[in-house]
Design a protein around this motif. Sequence first.
Motif, PDB file in Angstrom:
ATOM      1  N   ALA A  81      -7.050  -5.039  -9.613  1.00 16.18           N
ATOM      2  CA  ALA A  81      -6.826  -3.744  -8.980  1.00 16.18           C
ATOM      3  C   ALA A  81      -5.986  -3.885  -7.726  1.00 16.18           C
ATOM      4  CB  ALA A  81      -8.175  -3.091  -8.646  1.00 16.18           C
ATOM      5  N   GLU A  82      -6.220  -4.927  -6.946  1.00 17.94           N
ATOM      6  CA  GLU A  82      -5.443  -5.153  -5.728  1.00 17.94           C
ATOM      7  C   GLU A  82      -3.964  -5.360  -6.059  1.00 17.94           C
ATOM      8  OE1 GLU A  82      -5.153  -8.250  -1.928  1.00 17.94           O
ATOM      9  OE2 GLU A  82      -6.923  -8.284  -3.237  1.00 17.94           O
ATOM     10  N   ALA A  83      -3.701  -6.125  -7.120  1.00 18.97           N
ATOM     11  CA  ALA A  83      -2.310  -6.374  -7.514  1.00 18.97           C
ATOM     12  C   ALA A  83      -1.619  -5.084  -7.965  1.00 18.97           C
ATOM     13  CB  ALA A  83      -2.267  -7.412  -8.621  1.00 18.97           C
ATOM     14  N   LEU A  84      -2.323  -4.268  -8.741  1.00 22.32           N
ATOM     15  CA  LEU A  84      -1.736  -3.015  -9.204  1.00 22.32           C
ATOM     16  C   LEU A  84      -1.551  -2.039  -8.042  1.00 22.32           C
ATOM     17  CD1 LEU A  84      -3.369  -2.170 -12.657  1.00 22.32           C
ATOM     18  CD2 LEU A  84      -0.950  -2.500 -12.157  1.00 22.32           C
ATOM     19  N   ALA A  85      -2.522  -1.991  -7.141  1.00 23.91           N
ATOM     20  CA  ALA A  85      -2.407  -1.099  -5.984  1.00 23.91           C
ATOM     21  C   ALA A  85      -1.234  -1.505  -5.102  1.00 23.91           C
ATOM     22  CB  ALA A  85      -3.710  -1.116  -5.181  1.00 23.91           C
ATOM     23  N   ALA A  86      -1.032  -2.811  -4.918  1.00 25.15           N
ATOM     24  CA  ALA A  86       0.102  -3.295  -4.127  1.00 25.15           C
ATOM     25  C   ALA A  86       1.420  -2.876  -4.775  1.00 25.15           C
ATOM     26  CB  ALA A  86       0.025  -4.812  -3.988  1.00 25.15           C
ATOM     27  N   GLN A  87       1.439  -2.900  -6.110  1.00 28.43           N
ATOM     28  CA  GLN A  87       2.636  -2.464  -6.833  1.00 28.43           C
ATOM     29  C   GLN A  87       2.902  -0.979  -6.584  1.00 28.43           C
ATOM     30  OE1 GLN A  87       2.596  -3.434 -11.059  1.00 28.43           O
ATOM     31  NE2 GLN A  87       3.931  -1.698 -11.535  1.00 28.43           N
ATOM     32  N   LEU A  88       1.874  -0.174  -6.619  1.00 26.21           N
ATOM     33  CA  LEU A  88       2.025   1.261  -6.381  1.00 26.21           C
ATOM     34  C   LEU A  88       2.451   1.539  -4.941  1.00 26.21           C
ATOM     35  CD1 LEU A  88      -1.141   2.739  -8.170  1.00 26.21           C
ATOM     36  CD2 LEU A  88       1.194   2.602  -9.065  1.00 26.21           C
ATOM     37  N   LEU A  89       1.775   0.890  -4.011  1.00 24.24           N
ATOM     38  CA  LEU A  89       2.043   1.147  -2.591  1.00 24.24           C
ATOM     39  C   LEU A  89       3.395   0.595  -2.142  1.00 24.24           C
ATOM     40  CD1 LEU A  89      -1.522   0.389  -1.169  1.00 24.24           C
ATOM     41  CD2 LEU A  89      -0.443   2.634  -1.477  1.00 24.24           C
ATOM     42  N   GLY A  90       3.924  -0.361  -2.884  1.00 27.12           N
ATOM     43  CA  GLY A  90       5.223  -0.929  -2.546  1.00 27.12           C
ATOM     44  C   GLY A  90       6.383  -0.255  -3.251  1.00 27.12           C
ATOM     45  N   SER A  91       6.086   0.788  -4.037  1.00 28.77           N
ATOM     46  CA  SER A  91       7.139   1.475  -4.789  1.00 28.77           C
ATOM     47  C   SER A  91       7.912   2.436  -3.890  1.00 28.77           C
ATOM     48  CB  SER A  91       6.527   2.243  -5.970  1.00 28.77           C
ATOM     49  OG  SER A  91       5.671   3.264  -5.496  1.00 28.77           O
ATOM     50  N   ALA A  92       8.988   3.001  -4.444  1.00 26.62           N
ATOM     51  CA  ALA A  92       9.838   3.900  -3.663  1.00 26.62           C
ATOM     52  C   ALA A  92       9.119   5.178  -3.262  1.00 26.62           C
ATOM     53  CB  ALA A  92      11.095   4.232  -4.470  1.00 26.62           C
ATOM     54  N   GLY A  93       8.227   5.671  -4.137  1.00 29.44           N
ATOM     55  CA  GLY A  93       7.455   6.875  -3.814  1.00 29.44           C
ATOM     56  C   GLY A  93       5.977   6.567  -3.861  1.00 29.44           C
ATOM     57  N   PRO A  94       5.453   5.874  -2.856  1.00 32.29           N
ATOM     58  CA  PRO A  94       4.056   5.402  -2.901  1.00 32.29           C
ATOM     59  C   PRO A  94       3.059   6.553  -2.856  1.00 32.29           C
ATOM     60  CG  PRO A  94       4.951   5.092  -0.702  1.00 32.29           C
ATOM     61  CD  PRO A  94       6.097   5.528  -1.572  1.00 32.29           C
ATOM     62  N   PRO A  95       1.909   6.380  -3.493  1.00 28.79           N
ATOM     63  CA  PRO A  95       0.882   7.425  -3.438  1.00 28.79           C
ATOM     64  C   PRO A  95       0.258   7.511  -2.050  1.00 28.79           C
ATOM     65  CG  PRO A  95       0.020   5.471  -4.518  1.00 28.79           C
ATOM     66  CD  PRO A  95       1.488   5.221  -4.311  1.00 28.79           C
ATOM     67  N   ASP A  96      -0.242   8.692  -1.718  1.00 28.77           N
ATOM     68  CA  ASP A  96      -0.990   8.851  -0.469  1.00 28.77           C
ATOM     69  C   ASP A  96      -2.468   9.112  -0.751  1.00 28.77           C
ATOM     70  OD1 ASP A  96      -0.820  11.392  -1.477  1.00 28.77           O
ATOM     71  OD2 ASP A  96       0.160  12.275   0.270  1.00 28.77           O
ATOM     72  N   ALA A  97      -2.857   9.012  -2.041  1.00 26.52           N
ATOM     73  CA  ALA A  97      -4.261   9.122  -2.444  1.00 26.52           C
ATOM     74  C   ALA A  97      -4.437   8.379  -3.763  1.00 26.52           C
ATOM     75  CB  ALA A  97      -4.676  10.580  -2.600  1.00 26.52           C
ATOM     76  N   ILE A  98      -5.458   7.553  -3.853  1.00 28.11           N
ATOM     77  CA  ILE A  98      -5.743   6.828  -5.099  1.00 28.11           C
ATOM     78  C   ILE A  98      -7.221   6.998  -5.442  1.00 28.11           C
ATOM     79  CG2 ILE A  98      -5.844   4.592  -6.261  1.00 28.11           C
ATOM     80  CD1 ILE A  98      -3.526   3.644  -4.586  1.00 28.11           C
ATOM     81  N   ALA A  99      -7.477   7.561  -6.609  1.00 29.00           N
ATOM     82  CA  ALA A  99      -8.835   7.687  -7.124  1.00 29.00           C
ATOM     83  C   ALA A  99      -9.063   6.552  -8.117  1.00 29.00           C
ATOM     84  CB  ALA A  99      -9.028   9.037  -7.807  1.00 29.00           C
ATOM     85  N   ALA A 100      -9.990   5.661  -7.804  1.00 29.05           N
ATOM     86  CA  ALA A 100     -10.289   4.519  -8.673  1.00 29.05           C
ATOM     87  C   ALA A 100     -11.561   4.792  -9.473  1.00 29.05           C
ATOM     88  CB  ALA A 100     -10.461   3.245  -7.845  1.00 29.05           C
ATOM     89  N   MET A 101     -11.639   4.215 -10.667  1.00 27.29           N
ATOM     90  CA  MET A 101     -12.785   4.458 -11.543  1.00 27.29           C
ATOM     91  C   MET A 101     -13.983   3.568 -11.252  1.00 27.29           C
ATOM     92  SD  MET A 101     -11.283   5.442 -15.282  1.00 27.29           S
ATOM     93  CE  MET A 101     -10.051   6.735 -15.484  1.00 27.29           C
ATOM     94  N   SER A 102     -13.877   2.693 -10.253  1.00 28.44           N
ATOM     95  CA  SER A 102     -15.031   1.887  -9.859  1.00 28.44           C
ATOM     96  C   SER A 102     -14.873   1.475  -8.408  1.00 28.44           C
ATOM     97  CB  SER A 102     -15.161   0.633 -10.738  1.00 28.44           C
ATOM     98  OG  SER A 102     -14.223  -0.350 -10.352  1.00 28.44           O
TER      99      SER A 102
END
Length: 347
Positions: free
Chosen positions: A248-269
């Motif tokens: 999850a940390e690796a995927l979140a880093a990928q999202l947060l490092g993208s050109a349009g990063p999320p400002d909210a993440i809902a995780a399933m656990s």
Amino acid sequence: MSRPPKRITMAQVAELAGVSVMTASYTYNKPGRVSTESRAKVLAAAESLGYPGPDPSARSLRRGRTGSLGVVLGESLTYAFEDPQAASFLAGVAEVCAARGLGMTILPVTGADDDGVRVREAAVDSFIVWTTTDEDPVLDAILATGRTTVVHGGPARDGAKLVTIDNRAAAAAIGGLVFAGSRQPAVLGFPLDRERIQRVERGIDPHAATYPVTRERLFGYRDAAQAAGHAWADITVAVCSTNNAVEAEALAAQLLGSAGPPDAIAAMSDEQAAGVMRAADRLGVRVPLELAVSGWDDAAVASQLGITTVAQSMRDQGKACALVAVGAGRQRTAEPWSIVARASTGG
């Protein structure tokens, strides 16, 4: 090559002790019906011959029951001890087994061709099935045995009892909190199907998920996103292959490092949410000022890291499954849940 020694029989013990086979059998199974003198003769003969006692598997066949409850786990065996929620669930099952003098057999399913046969032939009286997919052939094999079967989380199947929470309603509630005021929300989720392929896509159709828990939570998050004014087609969904904080940390880093990063993440656990928190910390993204985060389960790590989460008792759900499996409970599809707001969403 030497042959293995033949097993000493009850008849041989009875002959040496000078008693009937029935008396010898009663010595082990109904000692109150045998005199002290006869019992002493039988036990002395058994010791002399090296007789260990009746075969417990044969006794189980005669009684028509094994005294053991089977838990079918669609994960590796180590998952039962490494995943906090799986461990809590099994503790609930074990609590019921201990109170009733029953054994518990964990049956991991690995995707091998013989999974169905191995589980079907397990020496257990009833089954609890950890959440699985709609088309799982192992579940079909279990139901074919006619033994009592309880499914945790889903799917709902004819011939099986179900114990679960309303995952869609809970996801809509937590999503409404974490997505509030968000311009670019995202979801970090469980596997969609038995292939367990990691993927990152926008607007994944919840119907594509054959795990009912994943599917219902995606529907709930979609409800929340749409209620907040977002088109589901614009929402990024990152799918993990396992419930693992490192992945999850690796995927979140990928999202947060993208050109349009999320400002909210809902995780399933909460494990996944913990991975998101660590990725944000490593990248210097401030929670909750720049990123709102939510988890699920209200595990210890959620309290430690201040993660907003869905609280549910996996131990109580394990107990509920076990009580249904032993005939002391009934199907429960509305187990309790609640929202715990913490610092990760400014709560």
